[in-house]
Design an enzyme around this catalytic site. Structure first.
Site, PDB file in Angstrom:
ATOM      1  CB  ALA A  70      36.174 -40.543  64.228  1.00 46.69           C
ATOM      2  CB  SER A  71      38.711 -36.647  63.531  1.00 50.84           C
ATOM      3  OG  SER A  71      39.533 -37.455  64.352  1.00 50.84           O
ATOM      4  CB  ILE A  72      33.833 -34.975  61.054  1.00 46.24           C
ATOM      5  CG1 ILE A  72      33.247 -33.763  60.320  1.00 46.24           C
ATOM      6  CG2 ILE A  72      32.709 -35.837  61.589  1.00 46.24           C
ATOM      7  CD1 ILE A  72      34.237 -32.936  59.585  1.00 46.24           C
TER       8      ILE A  72
END
Length: 174
Positions: free
Chosen positions: A72-74
């Site tokens: 996800a956000s990484i």
């Protein structure tokens, strides 16, 4: 804000890391086995290297240590870095309209969405597609996410608001 799922995952990672730092590799393995068996965490991989000695273990639904995880956000800083490298090389301008690279991203004001809007959460796109969960569960290809994003209406005029959105980073990656 952390969800209960994220909190459990963070606590598991901290517990395993603490056990490894204390030199208790067996305790880290035990924690990962317990948490994946209980369903608190669906899958995990543990890789530890100390000098030439290496251990690479998979737990739960991760059948091998090469299991692929949605992180996800990484991917947001990775994508932004890649776009900025292209900008440094003159291959992309932050002021370029997104349509230059994704011609099907059109209609309802989308021609005003610039590359910089994708990176700064000011594109007007919502955070995720309404059918995001269903697409992820069936491992839909990136192309399907992009196609559906291109058909998604903007929530506000590009550059007029700041609203966290994963869809803009998805388009920047494309």
């Amino acid at each position: 804000m952390l969800t209960p799922y994220m909190t459990r995952r963070a606590m598991l990672a901290q517990s395993a890391l603490f056990a490894i730092r204390k030199g208790n590799f067996d305790r880290a393995v035990e924690l990962l086995q317990q948490r994946t068996a209980s369903g608190d965490v669906s899958a995990a991989v543990l890789f530890v290297a100390h000098g030439a000695a290496k251990s690479n273990l998979a737990f739960g639904k991760a059948k091998t240590s090469d299991a692929v995880f949605l992180i996800a956000s990484i991917t947001k800083p990775m994508t932004a870095t890649a776009v900025m490298l292209l900008a440094d090389r003159g291959q992309v301008s932050l002021s370029d309209p997104v349509q230059r690279f994704i011609p099907e991203f059109r209609g309802e004001g989308k021609e005003r969405v610039l590359v910089k809007h994708l990176l700064t959460h000011t594109s007007g796109l919502p955070d995720m597609l309404p059918e995001n969960e269903e697409l992820r569960k069936r491992h839909a290809p990136l192309s399907e996410f992009v196609a559906r994003t291109c058909r998604t209406p903007l929530l506000f005029a590009p550059g007029s608001e700041l609203r966290y959105q994963s869809m803009g980073i998805l388009l920047a990656a494309e």
